[in-house]
Design an enzyme around this catalytic site. Structure first.
Site, PDB file in Angstrom:
ATOM      1  N   LYS A  47       0.864  -1.179   0.000  1.00  0.00           N
ATOM      2  CA  LYS A  47       0.000   0.000   0.000  1.00  0.00           C
ATOM      3  C   LYS A  47       0.901   1.230   0.000  1.00  0.00           C
ATOM      4  O   LYS A  47       1.548   1.526   0.997  1.00  0.00           O
ATOM      5  CB  LYS A  47      -0.924   0.016   1.215  1.00  0.00           C
ATOM      6  CG  LYS A  47      -1.940   1.152   1.193  1.00  0.00           C
ATOM      7  CD  LYS A  47      -2.815   1.137   2.430  1.00  0.00           C
ATOM      8  CE  LYS A  47      -3.972   2.140   2.294  1.00  0.00           C
ATOM      9  NZ  LYS A  47      -3.516   3.503   2.014  1.00  0.00           N
ATOM     10  N   PHE A 129      -1.622  -0.120 -10.038  1.00  0.00           N
ATOM     11  CA  PHE A 129      -1.881  -1.393  -9.361  1.00  0.00           C
ATOM     12  C   PHE A 129      -3.145  -2.092  -9.862  1.00  0.00           C
ATOM     13  O   PHE A 129      -3.454  -3.203  -9.417  1.00  0.00           O
ATOM     14  CB  PHE A 129      -1.959  -1.222  -7.845  1.00  0.00           C
ATOM     15  CG  PHE A 129      -2.867  -0.121  -7.363  1.00  0.00           C
ATOM     16  CD1 PHE A 129      -4.233  -0.189  -7.515  1.00  0.00           C
ATOM     17  CD2 PHE A 129      -2.322   0.995  -6.738  1.00  0.00           C
ATOM     18  CE1 PHE A 129      -5.053   0.826  -7.060  1.00  0.00           C
ATOM     19  CE2 PHE A 129      -3.140   2.022  -6.273  1.00  0.00           C
ATOM     20  CZ  PHE A 129      -4.510   1.929  -6.430  1.00  0.00           C
ATOM     21  N   ARG A 215     -16.600   1.022  -2.211  1.00  0.00           N
ATOM     22  CA  ARG A 215     -15.901   0.095  -1.315  1.00  0.00           C
ATOM     23  C   ARG A 215     -16.328  -1.343  -1.556  1.00  0.00           C
ATOM     24  O   ARG A 215     -17.489  -1.628  -1.819  1.00  0.00           O
ATOM     25  CB  ARG A 215     -16.130   0.481   0.145  1.00  0.00           C
ATOM     26  CG  ARG A 215     -15.553   1.849   0.470  1.00  0.00           C
ATOM     27  CD  ARG A 215     -15.283   2.059   1.945  1.00  0.00           C
ATOM     28  NE  ARG A 215     -14.743   3.397   2.136  1.00  0.00           N
ATOM     29  CZ  ARG A 215     -13.449   3.717   2.029  1.00  0.00           C
ATOM     30  NH1 ARG A 215     -12.578   2.753   1.770  1.00  0.00           N
ATOM     31  NH2 ARG A 215     -13.035   4.947   2.203  1.00  0.00           N
ATOM     32  N   LYS A 221      -7.341  -3.425   3.167  1.00  0.00           N
ATOM     33  CA  LYS A 221      -6.084  -2.766   3.506  1.00  0.00           C
ATOM     34  C   LYS A 221      -5.592  -3.276   4.855  1.00  0.00           C
ATOM     35  O   LYS A 221      -6.372  -3.526   5.774  1.00  0.00           O
ATOM     36  CB  LYS A 221      -6.233  -1.248   3.519  1.00  0.00           C
ATOM     37  CG  LYS A 221      -7.371  -0.729   4.371  1.00  0.00           C
ATOM     38  CD  LYS A 221      -7.547   0.777   4.181  1.00  0.00           C
ATOM     39  CE  LYS A 221      -8.762   1.301   4.954  1.00  0.00           C
ATOM     40  NZ  LYS A 221      -8.973   2.748   4.745  1.00  0.00           N
TER      41      LYS A 221
END
Length: 329
Positions: A47, A129, A215, A221
Site C-alpha cells: 500500500k 496497481f 468500497r 487494507k
C-alpha cells in the site's frame, strides 16, 4: 494570539481547494482487514503512501473528481502502455515522502510553464496497481482480478522493465499461500518487513473479484496504524514551550465528530499563520477509534490540498464558517 468568535451556518464554505471539473471516476476502495477475513490465495501488494490517481478520459483524476496537471511526456507514456485508456494507481516518490508527493503534484505552473514532478528525492511516478475494465452498455465488463493482475505483471516484465518510462511504474503483486494459516503468517511477515522499511502497509485482493465503483469486501487494507482525512475548523493556542504558537488543530471528521490534533506538528508549522490550516483538509494517523468515534492518539501526517473540503459537507456536517472576528495576532 487573540480570541476568535466563529458562527457556523449551513451555507457554502469559502475555502480554497482544487476545482472539481466533472463527475469523479469510478474508483474501487478498500475496507480494513478483519480478524475473521479469509485471505488464502489472495493477491497482496504494498500500500503506497501517496496520492490516489485514476487515468480516465485522457486525464489524471483524483478520487474526488479533480483533474491534475501532468508533466510533458506523461500522456504519451500512458497512451503507449495503457491503450485502453484506464489505469488505477498511486502518485508516489518513495516511502516516507507523503508530503513531498502532495506538494509536487498540486503545485501551480507559473508563467504558463510546464508542471515539474521532479523533487530532491526523485521524480513522482504513477504506480499502477489495477486496470479497470472497459464499459459496455453503461456497465463495467466483469473481468476477474486474476486476469487484471496477470496483464499488469506481463506489462511489467515484458515492457516496463525494458523500456523504463519516466513516469510509470507497476506495483508488484504476489499470491498468498492457498491455506489460511500459511496465508496469515505470510501476510504478517510481509507487513513487518514493509513497516520496518517505513512503508505504510499492504493491500490484499480476492482473485475472483471484479472492479466496482465504491468500497468492496474483496479489497482489504492492512496497516499497523489507521489514518483519516479531517477538516481543520479552528486552532487551539499553545502553552508553555508553544505559548503564542499553534498548540493543536481543531478537526472534524466526515461524520461530524470533532477532536484536537497537536502531535506531529513541527516548530515551523506551529509558528505558521492559522489560515494555513483553517478551512483545509489534513490527514491524521491514529491507533483506532474510541467508542465515541474519536481517533485514538491522533498524529498530524500532512496537508491534503488534493481533497475538497466540500466532501465533509455532503454528509450533513457543517457547511461553512463565517467568522465575526479573525484575530490571531
Amino acid at each position: 494570539m487573540g480570541s476568535r468568535n466563529a458562527l457556523w451556518f449551513c451555507t457554502r464554505m469559502q475555502a480554497r481547494f482544487l476545482t472539481i471539473t466533472g463527475k469523479p471516476p469510478p474508483v474501487m476502495l478498500a475496507h480494513p482487514l478483519k480478524e475473521n477475513s479469509s485471505i488464502a490465495g489472495w493477491f497482496v501488494s504494498e500500500k503506497l503512501d501517496g496520492v490516489r490517481a485514476f487515468w480516465w478520459k485522457n486525464k489524471l483524476w483524483t478520487r474526488n473528481g479533480a483533474v491534475l496537471t501532468v508533466p510533458k511526456g506523461f500522456r504519451s507514456e500512458m497512451d503507449a502502455f495503457f491503450p485502453g485508456g484506464k489505469a488505477d494507481g498511486e502518485l508516489f516518490i518513495k516511502r516516507d515522502r507523503f508530503q513531498q508527493t502532495i506538494s509536487a503534484v498540486t503545485k501551480e505552473c507559473k508563467d504558463g510553464g510546464e508542471i515539474n514532478w521532479s523533487t530532491k528525492d526523485g521524480d513522482v511516478k504513477f504506480y499502477v496497481f489495477d486496470i479497470p475494465p472497459p464499459t459496455r452498455g453503461g456497465k463495467m465488463v466483469k473481468i476477474p482480478a486474476s486476469d487484471r493482475m496477470q496483464t499488469l505483471n506481463q506489462l511489467l516484465v515484458n515492457t516496463i522493465s525494458k523500456r523504463k518510462p519516466r513516469y510509470i511504474e507497476i506495483v508488484p503483486t504476489i499470491r498468498l499461500p492457498p491455506d489460511e494459516e500459511r496465508a496469515r503468517s505470510a501476510l504478517s511477515d510481509l507487513l513487518k518487513q514493509t513497516v520496518s522499511g517505513r512503508g505504510e502497509g499492504l493491500m490484499v485482493r480476492h482473485p475472483d473479484s471484479v472492479y466496482v465503483d465504491g468500497r468492496s469486501r474483496d479489497l482489504l487494507k492492512v496497516k499497523e496504524t489507521e489514518d483519516e482525512e479531517a477538516l481543520v475548523f479552528d486552532i487551539a493556542l499553545g502553552i508553555g514551550k508553544y505559548d503564542g504558537l499553534i498548540g493543536a488543530l481543531r478537526c472534524m471528521l466526515m461524520n461530524g465528530v470533532t477532536f484536537e490534533c497537536g502531535v506531529g506538528l513541527n516548530d515551523e508549522q506551529r509558528a505558521a499563520d492559522p489560515s494555513e490550516f483553517v478551512g483545509k483538509v489534513i490527514t491524521v494517523k491514529h491507533q483506532g477509534i474510541t467508542d465515541k468515534g474519536v481517533p485514538r492518539f491522533p498524529h498530524f501526517k500532512g496537508m491534503r490540498p488534493d481533497r475538497d473540503p466540500e466532501e465533509f459537507h455532503e454528509m450533513g456536517c457543517i457547511i461553512s464558517t463565517m467568522i465575526e472576528e479573525q484575530d490571531w495576532s
